[in-house]
Structures are given as structure tokens and as C-alpha cells.
Motif scaffolding. Structure first.
Motif, PDB file in Angstrom:
ATOM      1  N   MET A  58     -76.700  26.524 103.062  1.00  0.00           N
ATOM      2  CA  MET A  58     -75.680  26.723 104.077  1.00  0.00           C
ATOM      3  C   MET A  58     -74.929  25.624 104.180  1.00  0.00           C
ATOM      4  O   MET A  58     -73.815  25.789 104.625  1.00  0.00           O
ATOM      5  CB  MET A  58     -76.415  27.128 105.337  1.00  0.00           C
ATOM      6  N   PHE A  59     -75.488  24.350 104.098  1.00  0.00           N
ATOM      7  CA  PHE A  59     -74.736  23.319 104.369  1.00  0.00           C
ATOM      8  C   PHE A  59     -74.190  22.450 103.239  1.00  0.00           C
ATOM      9  O   PHE A  59     -73.435  21.530 103.453  1.00  0.00           O
ATOM     10  CB  PHE A  59     -75.798  22.204 105.212  1.00  0.00           C
ATOM     11  N   LEU A  60     -74.680  22.994 101.980  1.00  0.00           N
ATOM     12  CA  LEU A  60     -74.273  22.092 100.787  1.00  0.00           C
ATOM     13  C   LEU A  60     -72.502  21.938 100.797  1.00  0.00           C
ATOM     14  O   LEU A  60     -72.199  20.954 100.528  1.00  0.00           O
ATOM     15  CB  LEU A  60     -74.550  22.708  99.625  1.00  0.00           C
ATOM     16  N   PRO A  61     -71.745  23.247 100.893  1.00  0.00           N
ATOM     17  CA  PRO A  61     -70.361  22.726 100.872  1.00  0.00           C
ATOM     18  C   PRO A  61     -69.924  21.784 101.669  1.00  0.00           C
ATOM     19  O   PRO A  61     -69.041  20.851 101.276  1.00  0.00           O
ATOM     20  CB  PRO A  61     -69.618  24.302 100.980  1.00  0.00           C
ATOM     21  N   GLY A  62     -70.238  21.935 103.063  1.00  0.00           N
ATOM     22  CA  GLY A  62     -69.931  20.898 103.861  1.00  0.00           C
ATOM     23  C   GLY A  62     -70.095  19.502 103.573  1.00  0.00           C
ATOM     24  O   GLY A  62     -69.308  18.777 103.935  1.00  0.00           O
ATOM     25  N   ILE A  63     -71.336  19.356 103.214  1.00  0.00           N
ATOM     26  CA  ILE A  63     -71.650  17.813 102.689  1.00  0.00           C
ATOM     27  C   ILE A  63     -71.005  17.413 101.523  1.00  0.00           C
ATOM     28  O   ILE A  63     -70.469  16.361 101.610  1.00  0.00           O
ATOM     29  CB  ILE A  63     -73.426  17.977 102.555  1.00  0.00           C
ATOM     30  N   LEU A  64     -70.579  18.285 100.568  1.00  0.00           N
ATOM     31  CA  LEU A  64     -69.837  17.643  99.660  1.00  0.00           C
ATOM     32  C   LEU A  64     -68.517  17.410 100.012  1.00  0.00           C
ATOM     33  O   LEU A  64     -67.758  16.361  99.388  1.00  0.00           O
ATOM     34  CB  LEU A  64     -69.851  18.718  98.481  1.00  0.00           C
ATOM     35  N   LYS A  65     -67.733  18.102 100.783  1.00  0.00           N
ATOM     36  CA  LYS A  65     -66.473  17.905 101.292  1.00  0.00           C
ATOM     37  C   LYS A  65     -66.566  16.682 102.248  1.00  0.00           C
ATOM     38  O   LYS A  65     -65.569  15.947 102.045  1.00  0.00           O
ATOM     39  CB  LYS A  65     -66.051  19.061 102.127  1.00  0.00           C
ATOM     40  N   PHE A  66     -67.606  16.595 102.938  1.00  0.00           N
ATOM     41  CA  PHE A  66     -67.585  15.196 103.732  1.00  0.00           C
ATOM     42  C   PHE A  66     -67.694  14.044 102.878  1.00  0.00           C
ATOM     43  O   PHE A  66     -67.066  12.902 103.212  1.00  0.00           O
ATOM     44  CB  PHE A  66     -68.928  15.489 104.394  1.00  0.00           C
ATOM     45  N   LEU A  67     -68.488  14.162 101.748  1.00  0.00           N
ATOM     46  CA  LEU A  67     -68.428  13.002 100.921  1.00  0.00           C
ATOM     47  C   LEU A  67     -67.085  12.769 100.096  1.00  0.00           C
ATOM     48  O   LEU A  67     -67.042  11.688  99.448  1.00  0.00           O
ATOM     49  CB  LEU A  67     -69.560  13.274  99.622  1.00  0.00           C
ATOM     50  N   GLY A  68     -66.300  13.677 100.243  1.00  0.00           N
ATOM     51  CA  GLY A  68     -64.860  13.600  99.529  1.00  0.00           C
ATOM     52  C   GLY A  68     -64.647  14.004  98.295  1.00  0.00           C
ATOM     53  O   GLY A  68     -63.516  13.836  97.506  1.00  0.00           O
ATOM     54  N   ALA A  69     -65.577  15.123  97.826  1.00  0.00           N
ATOM     55  CA  ALA A  69     -65.230  15.801  96.652  1.00  0.00           C
ATOM     56  C   ALA A  69     -63.947  16.553  96.890  1.00  0.00           C
ATOM     57  O   ALA A  69     -63.921  17.319  97.700  1.00  0.00           O
ATOM     58  CB  ALA A  69     -66.451  16.735  96.644  1.00  0.00           C
ATOM     59  N   ASP A  70     -63.227  16.556  95.710  1.00  0.00           N
ATOM     60  CA  ASP A  70     -62.090  17.350  95.717  1.00  0.00           C
ATOM     61  C   ASP A  70     -62.433  18.824  95.195  1.00  0.00           C
ATOM     62  O   ASP A  70     -63.567  19.107  94.973  1.00  0.00           O
ATOM     63  CB  ASP A  70     -60.959  16.495  94.801  1.00  0.00           C
ATOM     64  N   SER A  71     -61.284  19.634  94.800  1.00  0.00           N
ATOM     65  CA  SER A  71     -61.685  20.901  94.624  1.00  0.00           C
ATOM     66  C   SER A  71     -62.341  21.232  93.316  1.00  0.00           C
ATOM     67  O   SER A  71     -63.489  21.981  93.398  1.00  0.00           O
ATOM     68  CB  SER A  71     -60.104  21.946  94.472  1.00  0.00           C
ATOM     69  N   SER A  72     -62.195  20.419  91.985  1.00  0.00           N
ATOM     70  CA  SER A  72     -62.929  20.598  91.062  1.00  0.00           C
ATOM     71  C   SER A  72     -64.227  20.142  90.934  1.00  0.00           C
ATOM     72  O   SER A  72     -65.296  20.514  90.700  1.00  0.00           O
ATOM     73  CB  SER A  72     -62.263  19.818  89.962  1.00  0.00           C
ATOM     74  N   LEU A  73     -64.434  18.936  92.032  1.00  0.00           N
ATOM     75  CA  LEU A  73     -65.655  18.305  92.095  1.00  0.00           C
ATOM     76  C   LEU A  73     -66.691  19.349  92.864  1.00  0.00           C
ATOM     77  O   LEU A  73     -67.846  19.221  92.696  1.00  0.00           O
ATOM     78  CB  LEU A  73     -65.623  17.032  92.668  1.00  0.00           C
ATOM     79  N   LEU A  74     -65.861  19.726  93.879  1.00  0.00           N
ATOM     80  CA  LEU A  74     -66.514  20.800  94.972  1.00  0.00           C
ATOM     81  C   LEU A  74     -67.094  21.880  94.201  1.00  0.00           C
ATOM     82  O   LEU A  74     -68.391  22.529  94.658  1.00  0.00           O
ATOM     83  CB  LEU A  74     -65.606  21.021  96.149  1.00  0.00           C
ATOM     84  N   HIS A  75     -66.347  22.569  93.423  1.00  0.00           N
ATOM     85  CA  HIS A  75     -66.777  23.752  92.835  1.00  0.00           C
ATOM     86  C   HIS A  75     -68.107  23.385  91.825  1.00  0.00           C
ATOM     87  O   HIS A  75     -69.041  24.024  91.919  1.00  0.00           O
ATOM     88  CB  HIS A  75     -65.579  24.279  92.108  1.00  0.00           C
ATOM     89  N   ALA A  76     -67.908  22.562  91.182  1.00  0.00           N
ATOM     90  CA  ALA A  76     -69.038  22.183  90.207  1.00  0.00           C
ATOM     91  C   ALA A  76     -70.263  21.885  90.924  1.00  0.00           C
ATOM     92  O   ALA A  76     -71.310  22.295  90.483  1.00  0.00           O
ATOM     93  CB  ALA A  76     -68.493  20.612  89.356  1.00  0.00           C
ATOM     94  N   GLY A  77     -70.268  21.141  92.099  1.00  0.00           N
ATOM     95  CA  GLY A  77     -71.324  20.702  92.574  1.00  0.00           C
ATOM     96  C   GLY A  77     -71.770  21.992  93.501  1.00  0.00           C
ATOM     97  O   GLY A  77     -73.232  22.026  93.584  1.00  0.00           O
ATOM     98  N   ILE A  78     -71.292  22.935  93.841  1.00  0.00           N
ATOM     99  CA  ILE A  78     -71.655  24.295  94.538  1.00  0.00           C
ATOM    100  C   ILE A  78     -72.285  24.948  93.510  1.00  0.00           C
ATOM    101  O   ILE A  78     -73.431  25.454  93.474  1.00  0.00           O
ATOM    102  CB  ILE A  78     -70.652  25.110  95.048  1.00  0.00           C
ATOM    103  N   VAL A  79     -71.791  24.918  92.070  1.00  0.00           N
ATOM    104  CA  VAL A  79     -72.378  25.730  91.173  1.00  0.00           C
ATOM    105  C   VAL A  79     -73.806  25.157  90.808  1.00  0.00           C
ATOM    106  O   VAL A  79     -75.035  26.080  90.625  1.00  0.00           O
ATOM    107  CB  VAL A  79     -71.655  25.837  89.804  1.00  0.00           C
TER     108      VAL A  79
END
Length: 448
Positions: A116-137
Motif C-alpha cells: 500500500m505504501f511502496l509508491p508513496g515512499i519511492l516518490k518521497f525518496l525522489g524517484a522519477d517516473s522511470s525509477l518509480l516504475h521499476a521500483g514498483i515492479v
């Protein structure tokens, strides 16, 4: 009840007992090392940085396995020691079963919570769109497998307590080899990319934990048996949580420290900084696994002799362990200084700028290994003596006070290099605090 652990110890006999646990912890590190290698070399730098961002988050959620494993093993080991003096009977299996049921159930709940909280944490850390997508995968898969991740760490401690450390090692080796094979198949053959690395890790952990659970269920000569319908010992669960809180704090703290590192690196260096720290982090897993594996192997012996009130054996275990931690720390630091260029070449030899950054960072960071061994042992030592509160204070100060403080402050003074100096300064402070604690409580526990 007969004596199940020896009463006299030499360096050779101690090493013979702890080596399976050390090898087991090193092999467990292969999961993330294998993922990192295949993703870095055959998928891409962005995906590798995403893996480095996700792992600390997942590890912090999975800290319950470390808490129940180390804390529960200390309680069960002490109970076995008491039973050797005919103090109670049959309680160890009940305690063990209750703890493992709790670990697996909470693992499923926390895995869903983490999703539930993974996308929000990655965004908080400063992940951009490509880094965010890969992190969620990557994160979605490994968080679903969280029960197996934390279950494996808990079982490692109980295999030692059950007097079968080599079996825990065999199961972990099987999982590590399977992970390597599946990484190669999913990434190189099926071309699944980062998703393949995540699926390989999840499957190998599930197989490993399934075999470990099956061993404790089937009839054998183990000192512990898993009861399918145990009597839940709520006071024991609370005691295991309290006793293992230091290891949970240390595990969470290590993950939080990594998150702070990544946050600062994105600010000061960018994606290359996160990738460089990822390589250092993987390498640190291997070296720290030696120290952690030693404590996993030695802790049940300490707990047992403490419960049996064998103070002479306790003193031997303490003194020889202290000496081995100091010697090992010097050896580890030297190894890192010597082989860091080779490791950088293996992971990022294709990028000369990133290669130079990794070698430079390692040349500073490696000094922390001179001090880390005694700090890890000291925290685990007091856990084994069922003094979880003191162990928690040591672990909390080491990570949340010293290291995070250094990560935030030193870059303001030293710039980019301050990030790499943070671990060294923090470990020196933790080392001095550990020496003070060991001196302060030696008479109370009669280990020196």
C-alpha cells in the motif's frame, strides 16, 4: 535432561559450531547479490538503482523475522538450558511453535501493508517516473513473498538452537543456488528483466522456507519440533519481542540508514550515487554476514550456558568471541581495500565514471569494518543474556543516533565525501559505546 552443548570451548570448537551459520548468512546474501549482478549487467543502471531503493524498504518491513528469530531463539535456548537442570519440561517446543506461527502470519499481513505504501515512499525518496516504475515492479513481487523472507531468517536462528546448524545452511545454499539459476533463466532466457529478478527471489525463498518448515514437522532427532496445534504462549511471545527488539531495531535501523543514504545521494550525486551505494551495500552484506552469522551461531550457546548457570563456559565464549570479532574486523577492512576495484569492475565496469565513484567510495567506507564486528556481537551478546532493553539501546544509538546523524551532518561539512565518511565515524562511536557497556555489566553477568 542431558547436556546438549559442550561446557568447554576452544577457538576451534567455537568455529566448528558457528561456521555453518556464517556460511548460511553469506549464502543468504546471494539472493540480493545475484539480483544486483544480473540486473546491473543485463537489464540496466536505472533498474539496478531501483532495486537498491526498494530493498531497504522491504528489509525494514521484514525486521519482525529477525526480532522473533533472535529473541525467540534466546528464550528457547535459555529454556533448554533450564530443562537440562530439570527446571520444567516440554516448554521449548511450545514456545518455538507459537513464535513461528506468529512470524508467518504477521509476514502476510505486513506484506500487504507494504504494498500500500511502496509508491508513496519511492516518490518521497525522489524517484522519477522511470525509477518509480521499476521500483514498483520489483517491490510488488518481493513484498508478496515477505512471509518467506522473514520466515527464513527466523528459522536460521532456530536451526542453531535445535543443534542442527548445518541443516539450516543446506537449505539456504539450496535457496541461493536456485535463485542464481532462476535469475539467469528469467532474465537471460525469458527476458523478463527486473520482474524476473523479483520472481526468482520470491520462488527461491518460498522453496527454502517450505523445506525448513517440513523438517521441523516430520519426525527426526532435532531438539525442537513444530506443533501443528500449539498452545500459544502470549507471555513468551511478548518476551521474545522484547528480547529481540534490539535486533529488530538494528535491522530497521540498517534499512532506514540505507534510505537516508539514498536520499542524500540523490541530492548530492544523483542516480550514479544510488547505484554506487547499492554495490557497497551488497558487498557490506557479505562482510557483515560473517559477523551476523557468528552471532547467530554463538547466541544459543551463550543463552544455554547462561540458563544452565555455567559461568566458566560463559566467560570462555565471551572472551574468545570478542577476540575473533576484532581480528575479523581488521581482515575484512583489508579485504575491502584490496578487492574493491575487482568488485567495481564486475558490477559496473561498463561505466568508467560509475566505476571510479565506487572505488573512491569504497576506499573511505572500508574503514568502518575495523569496528563493526564488536558492535554487532555486543548487541547480540546482551540479547543472548535476555537483556533486550540494553541491546536495543546499543542498536538504536549505533544507527539512529550515530549513523543517521553523521549522514545528515557530515555532507554539510565535507560535501559528497561526508556521505562516505558517515559510516566510519558512526562505527567508531558505536565501538566505544560497546566497550563501555561490556565493562559496565561484566560483574552482573560474570562473563569477564
Amino acid at each position: 535432561m542431558t547436556q546438549i552443548f559442550p561446557e568447554k570451548y576452544t577457538y576451534t570448537s567455537i568455529l566448528r559450531f558457528v561456521l555453518p551459520s556464517i556460511a548460511m548468512m553469506i549464502t543468504a546474501s546471494v539472493y540480493w547479490l545475484a539480483d544486483g549482478f544480473f540486473v546491473s549487467r543485463f537489464v540496466g543502471k536505472t533498474e539496478f538503482a531501483a532495486l537498491s531503493l526498494v530493498y531497504p524498504i522491504m528489509a525494514s518491513v521484514g525486521a519482525l523475522g529477525v526480532m522473533f528469530g533472535t529473541g525467540g531463539a534466546a528464550v528457547v535456548g535459555k529454556t533448554l538450558g533450564e530443562e537440562s537442570r530439570n527446571v520444567g519440561a516440554g516448554r521449548a517446543n511450545s514456545f518455538f511453535s507459537s513464535i513461528m506461527y506468529t512470524v508467518l502470519i504477521l509476514g502476510f499481513a505486513l506484506g500487504i501493508f507494504g504494498l500500500m505504501f511502496l509508491p508513496g515512499i519511492l516518490k518521497f525518496l525522489g524517484a522519477d517516473s522511470s525509477l518509480l516504475h521499476a521500483g514498483i515492479v520489483y517491490g510488488n513481487v518481493v513484498l508478496l513473498a515477505l512471509p518467506f523472507f522473514i520466515g527464513e531468517y527466523a528459522f536460521q536462528s532456530f536451526f542453531v538452537t535445535a543443534g542442527k546448524p548445518q541443516l539450516g545452511f543446506y537449505a539456504t545454499v539450496l535457496g541461493g543456488v536456485l535463485n542464481l539459476a532462476l535469475d539467469a533463466f528469467f532474465i537471460l532466457v525469458l527476458n523478463w528483466g527486473l520482474l524476473g529478478a523479483a520472481v526468482a527471489t520470491a520462488i527461491s525463498q518460498a522453496v527454502c522456507v517450505g523445506l525448513e518448515l517440513l523438517y521441523f514437522v516430520l519426525p527426526n532427532d532435532s531438539l525442537l519440533r513444530f506443533r501443528l496445534v500449539p498452545d500459544f504462549e502470549w507471555k513468551v511471545l511478548f518476551k521474545a519481542c522484547l528480547n529481540g527488539s534490539s535486533e529488530m531495531v538494528e535491522e530497521i535501523a540498517g534499512s532506514v540508514v540505507a534510505i537516508f543514504y539514498n536520499y542524500q545521494l540523490l541530492r548530492y550525486i544523483g542516480e550514479n550515487g544510488v547505484a554506487a551505494y547499492g554495490i557497497i551495500e551488497y558487498s557490506a552484506f557479505i562482510f557483515a554476514a560473517v559477523f551476523c552469522g557468528y552471532t547467530v551461531g554463538i547466541s544459543p550457546l551463550i543463552s544455554y550456558q547462561y540458563g544452565a548457570e555455567n559461568h566458566k563456559a560463559l566467560r570462555e565464549l565471551y572472551r574468545k568471541s570478542r577476540n575473533m570479532m576484532l581480528i575479523s574486523g581488521a581482515f575484512m577492512a583489508g579485504s575491502v581495500w584490496l578487492f574493491s576495484p575487482v568488485l567495481a569492475e564486475i558490477f559496473v565496469g561498463y561505466d568508467i565514471k560509475l566505476y571510479n565513484l565506487v572505488v573512491h567510495a569504497f576506499s573511505i567506507y572500508a574503514a568502518s569494518f575495523l569496528f563493526i564486528g564488536l558492535s554487532i556481537f555486543t548487541s547480540a551478546f546482551f540479547t543472548s543474556l535476555c537483556n533486550g532493553s540494553l541491546s536495543a539501546v546499543l542498536a538504536f544509538a549505533r544507527a539512529f543516533v550515530f549513523e543517521i546523524g553523521c549522514i545528515l551532518i557530515l555532507p554539510l561539512i565535507c560535501g559528497m565525501n561526508g556521505i562516505w565518511y558517515a559510516a566510519v565515524v558512526a562505527e567508531i562511536a558505536a565501538f566505544l559505546m560497546s566497550i563501555a557497556a561490556l565493562s559496565m555489566f561484566r560483574k552482573k553477568y560474570q562473563y569477564a
